[in-house]
Structure formats: structure tokens, C-alpha cells
Design an enzyme around this catalytic site. Structure first.
Site, PDB file in Angstrom:
ATOM      1  N   LYS A  56     -14.144   2.060  16.201  1.00  0.00           N
ATOM      2  CA  LYS A  56     -12.864   1.343  16.153  1.00  0.00           C
ATOM      3  C   LYS A  56     -12.240   1.214  17.542  1.00  0.00           C
ATOM      4  CE  LYS A  56     -10.884   1.671  12.336  1.00  0.00           C
ATOM      5  NZ  LYS A  56     -10.239   2.131  11.129  1.00  0.00           N
ATOM      6  N   ASN A 115       0.843  -1.193   0.000  1.00  0.00           N
ATOM      7  CA  ASN A 115       0.000   0.000   0.000  1.00  0.00           C
ATOM      8  C   ASN A 115       0.876   1.240   0.000  1.00  0.00           C
ATOM      9  OD1 ASN A 115       0.384   1.016   2.838  1.00  0.00           O
ATOM     10  ND2 ASN A 115      -0.343  -1.070   3.274  1.00  0.00           N
ATOM     11  N   LYS A 126       8.252 -18.078  -8.894  1.00  0.00           N
ATOM     12  CA  LYS A 126       7.535 -17.016  -9.609  1.00  0.00           C
ATOM     13  C   LYS A 126       6.387 -17.624 -10.420  1.00  0.00           C
ATOM     14  CE  LYS A 126       8.087 -13.376 -12.967  1.00  0.00           C
ATOM     15  NZ  LYS A 126       8.856 -12.882 -14.090  1.00  0.00           N
TER      16      LYS A 126
HETATM   17  O1  C5P Z   1      -9.112  -1.623  10.873  1.00  0.00           O
HETATM   18  P1  C5P Z   1      -8.212  -0.570  10.361  1.00  0.00           P
HETATM   19  O2  C5P Z   1      -7.155  -1.073   9.434  1.00  0.00           O
HETATM   20  O3  C5P Z   1      -8.913   0.636   9.807  1.00  0.00           O
HETATM   21  O4  C5P Z   1      -7.472  -0.039  11.683  1.00  0.00           O
HETATM   22  C1  C5P Z   1      -6.399   0.818  11.626  1.00  0.00           C
HETATM   23  C2  C5P Z   1      -5.604   0.701  12.886  1.00  0.00           C
HETATM   24  O5  C5P Z   1      -5.386  -0.656  13.228  1.00  0.00           O
HETATM   25  C3  C5P Z   1      -4.231   1.276  12.737  1.00  0.00           C
HETATM   26  O6  C5P Z   1      -3.799   1.732  14.005  1.00  0.00           O
HETATM   27  C4  C5P Z   1      -3.411   0.086  12.270  1.00  0.00           C
HETATM   28  O7  C5P Z   1      -2.031   0.254  12.558  1.00  0.00           O
HETATM   29  C5  C5P Z   1      -4.020  -1.023  13.077  1.00  0.00           C
HETATM   30  N1  C5P Z   1      -4.005  -2.328  12.413  1.00  0.00           N
HETATM   31  C6  C5P Z   1      -3.206  -3.353  12.917  1.00  0.00           C
HETATM   32  N2  C5P Z   1      -3.208  -4.578  12.347  1.00  0.00           N
HETATM   33  C7  C5P Z   1      -4.012  -4.842  11.293  1.00  0.00           C
HETATM   34  C8  C5P Z   1      -4.854  -3.835  10.777  1.00  0.00           C
HETATM   35  C9  C5P Z   1      -4.805  -2.585  11.365  1.00  0.00           C
HETATM   36  O8  C5P Z   1      -2.446  -3.099  13.874  1.00  0.00           O
HETATM   37  N3  C5P Z   1      -4.005  -6.049  10.750  1.00  0.00           N
END
Ligand code: C5P
Length: 410
Positions: free
Chosen positions: A342, A212, A290
Site C-alpha cells: 500500500k 461503514n 426517494k
Molecule cells: O485502499 P485502502 O482503503 O485499504 O487504503 C486505506 C488508506 O487509504 C487509509 O489511509 C484511507 O484513509 C485512505 N483512503 C483514502 N481515500 C480512499 C480510500 C482510502 O484516502 N478513497
């Protein structure tokens, strides 16, 4: 933050010398008094006039200038500073410093000074990796010279590798860190902070991955700010082009599962800030070879969910859980409402919520508009640079005394 601090900035030759102008500007903004020495090489890249205008001070160039010596001898120039910063530091000047040469004003001032010296090297990757430069750097660091960078990436010479001048804000942060350290006991001394930053890469096969656009700027700035306040800071970072923040233990990982393992291995921590953009999914089967284009058409990739690192920290038993857990929420609308949900879902204490809608420039940009959301309060912060967001968040973390309390209001 640098009010009244006297910095002698030595600008050596190098394409990146123009960035020293921005360093001067940022230091002046913070109240520092900046005096500059421009080497012959440096003057090929920036003009004395621009250095003088930005520093609002006379620029010193010549070792044998009668006027300069009458006004301010080179010895005094090198001693009247609180910190001497060489930015950019060329291979040549580092070599002179390591060997005690003094054939121009810059090298003479560096030999004559009794003040701490910080260097920001930049050069071609082969020059940086050359045993001569590496040995010079080891010598200088053994003598207590502080170093910021160099970072990795595309170099001005067209090659790729380590040799880029550290980001301007990292240099400024390192200078702030230096002065903060001198100022005495710090509010987060004795605390351990865990920070995640950057993207994750989820391998599809040995050459392809799902990633990303996270730059790591915000997470790295937070790690730097927490370290600046005295926390022992572990930064678990996905692949980024960022320079390691000064005084931070950096653990480099690629995938979400590696980030999860690294975070849990770093525990116990008093505070955890999850700023990484962790990939939600990975490919179920990471092909060991690959994947070839073939008659069968494109491969079907089955995705499976990655562990949620933030939530896993929130779920730890009370005696293992960091006292203060902060998550990030990047949303494209209804930011605060989603942040609240959240907070609950992930079991964290605060959410730093920001709007990443197209056009906000948050992703990869230098600025951020955030809301600090806790169970019982929302603070809307004005738009500011990511390092300022980091500084403010670190100050709030320190004020919350994460060793003793979880409340945002305390
Ligand atoms: O659920 P979402 O991705 O929107 O949440 C974002 C928050 O959760 C951020 O703080 C991100 O660093 C954390 N996160 C995480 N592990 C994941 C997904 C998100 O620590 N697998």
C-alpha cells in the site's frame, strides 16, 4: 504527562457525574494530584466515598464545614490548584458561574479562584440550547473559561441532540493540551496538519446511503494529539458521534468526494494523516427522489469508484505535497505485507497498519494494535488505547520534523 499537576475537580449534579470517576482515574494514572468538590446535586449521583477512593484525597462538600475551613479554607482550595475543572458542569452551575453567585462550596470556589477554569457541560438538549444557557456560556468563554463538549447523541433523558458529556478521553486530552500549552514552545508549532477521520456516507437517494462502521475514534485522537503538539490542525471528518477535539478546525463532510475536496482545499499542509474509512465506491446515480418499492423489484445500483484521497495527496508535485503523508491499512491478515504494498501504491511515507479481523475489537473499540511501516522499517507497537496510539504517532511525526525531512528514522 500530568505529573505533579494539581487539579481541582468540581463534580456537579447530572446523570453523567459517574463518568467524572473515570476522569479522576485517568488523571491519577497520568500523575495528577486531584482534589474534588462534590456539589449537593453531584452527591445524588456519585458517593463521596468513591470520589475519595479514586482521587486518594479528601472530598470537599460543605462551604460551612469548620473542619474543612480549619484544614484548608475554600479560598486556598480554589487557589492551590493549577487548573479547576468542572465535570460535569450542569446548567445551574454554569448560570451561577456566569452571574457570580456563591451559595455553596463549588460556586464559591469558582468565584474565588484565580486559576484557569475548564467546564464540561452536560444537560438536556433544550436546556443546552436555551438562550439563557447559551448566553451564560458566551459570557464564561469571553472571560477565558475553557470548554470541552458537549457532544451530540442519545441523552439520558431519552431525547437526542447536543448535551452529552464529552468523552472521558477527550476531557483528559483537553486537560493535557492545556498543560502542554503552558509548558512553552511546541514541536509542531507553525506546522499545518491535515487529518481525515470517520466514515463516509455515499448517498443512494435522499434518505439512504452506503456507509461503514468507522467510529472516528482513532482519527479524532490523532488530530487532538497533533494539535496538542502545537500543529494548526484541520480535521476533515465524516459523520461520527465524536466531540470536536479541542483546538482543532473541524470540517464536516459526508461523501468521499466532499472529503477529497475539503482535503485539497485545506492544503498546503506539512503533514497529512489519512485515518478515515473512505467508501471505496459510490452509487453512480444519486437519485434525487426517494426510490420507491415497486412492482419492478429492487433497484439495481451501479457502483463507481471514489477518488483515493491518500493517493491523490501522494501524487502532488513535490512543492505541493505534504512532506509527510501517513495512511492507514485495516487488514484481516498479512498486515505488514499488505501495508508495504500500500505504501508503494499510494505514494505515502508511512502506513499505520492494524488488524481488524473479527474478534480484535478494533472497529469502534478503544484499543488498537498497530504496526508502523515505512519503506525501510517496521515497528510493532504493543496493544494500547487509541489515544495512546495517537500520542505516540504524533510524537513520531514531531520527531520526523515534517517541514524538513521525510525519514522515519530521523
Ligand atoms: O485502499 P485502502 O482503503 O485499504 O487504503 C486505506 C488508506 O487509504 C487509509 O489511509 C484511507 O484513509 C485512505 N483512503 C483514502 N481515500 C480512499 C480510500 C482510502 O484516502 N478513497
Amino acid at each position: 504527562m500530568l505529573n505533579g499537576k494539581r487539579i481541582l475537580l468540581i463534580i456537579a449534579g447530572g446523570i453523567a457525574a459517574y463518568r467524572s470517576l473515570d476522569v479522576i482515574r485517568r488523571l491519577r494514572e497520568r500523575g495528577a494530584d486531584v482534589r474534588c468538590v462534590l456539589t449537593k446535586g453531584g452527591a445524588q449521583f456519585v458517593t463521596p466515598l468513591s470520589v475519595a477512593a479514586l482521587s486518594e484525597n479528601k472530598v470537599y462538600q460543605d462551604l460551612f464545614s469548620l473542619t474543612d475551613e480549619a484544614e484548608m479554607g475554600h479560598i486556598r482550595l480554589s487557589r492551590e490548584a493549577d487548573l479547576v475543572v468542572v465535570c460535569p458542569a450542569s446548567a445551574d452551575l454554569l448560570a451561577k458561574m456566569a452571574n457570580g453567585l456563591a451559595d455553596d462550596l463549588a460556586s464559591t470556589a469558582l468565584l474565588a479562584t484565580d486559576k484557569p477554569v475548564m467546564v464540561c457541560p452536560t444537560m438536556n438538549v433544550m436546556m443546552w440550547q436555551h438562550p439563557a444557557t447559551q448566553a451564560n456560556m458566551v459570557t464564561l468563554e469571553a472571560r477565558g473559561v475553557l470548554r470541552v463538549g458537549p457532544g451530540a447523541g442519545n441523552l439520558a433523558c431519552g431525547e437526542i441532540g447536543t448535551g452529552r458529556l464529552a468523552e472521558v478521553m477527550d476531557i483528559v486530552a483537553a486537560i493535557e493540551c492545556f498543560f502542554a500549552e503552558q509548558a512553552g514552545p511546541k514541536p509542531l508549532a507553525g506546522r499545518h496538519a491535515l487529518v481525515t477521520s470517520g466514515p463516509t456516507w455515499e448517498a443512494i437517494d435522499p434518505v439512504r446511503y452506503i456507509g461503514n462502521r468507522s467510529s472516528g475514534k482513532q482519527g479524532h485522537a490523532i488530530a487532538a494529539a497533533l494539535a496538542g503538539l502545537g500543529a494548526r490542525t484541520t480535521l476533515v471528518s465524516g459523520p461520527t458521534g465524536m466531540t470536536d477535539p479541542a483546538g482543532v478546525d473541524v470540517v464536516r463532510i459526508e461523501s468521499a468526494r466532499q472529503m477529497y475536496d475539503a482535503c485539497h482545499a485545506a492544503l498546503p499542509a506539512d503533514v497529512a494523516v489519512c485515518a478515515a474509512a473512505v467508501g471505496d465506491w459510490r452509487v453512480e446515480v444519486d437519485a434525487q427522489k426517494k426510490i420507491k418499492k415497486g412492482a419492478g423489484g429492487p433497484p439495481a445500483l451501479t457502483l463507481v469508484e471514489n477518488p483515493d484521497i491518500l493517493a491523490s495527496l501522494g501524487q502532488l508535485a513535490a512543492n505541493a505535497r505534504p512532506r509527510l503523508i501517513i495512511g492507514f491499512a485495516a487488514e484481516t491478515g498479512d498486515v505488514v505485507a499488505y501495508a508495504r504494498a500500500k505504501l508503494e501504491r499510494k505514494g505515502c511515507d508511512w502506513i499505520v497498519a492494524n488488524d481488524v479481523s473479527p474478534g480484535t475489537g478494533t472497529f469502534g473499540g478503544d484499543e488498537n494494535t498497530v504496526h508502523l511501516v515505512s519503506a525501510d522499517a517496521v515497528e510493532n507497537w504493543p496493544r494500547m488505547r487509541k489515544d495512546e496510539v495517537a500520542g505516540r504517532l504524533a510524537a513520531r511525526i514531531a520527531a520526523a520534523r515534517p517541514n524538513t525531512t521525510r525519514s522515519m528514522s530521523e
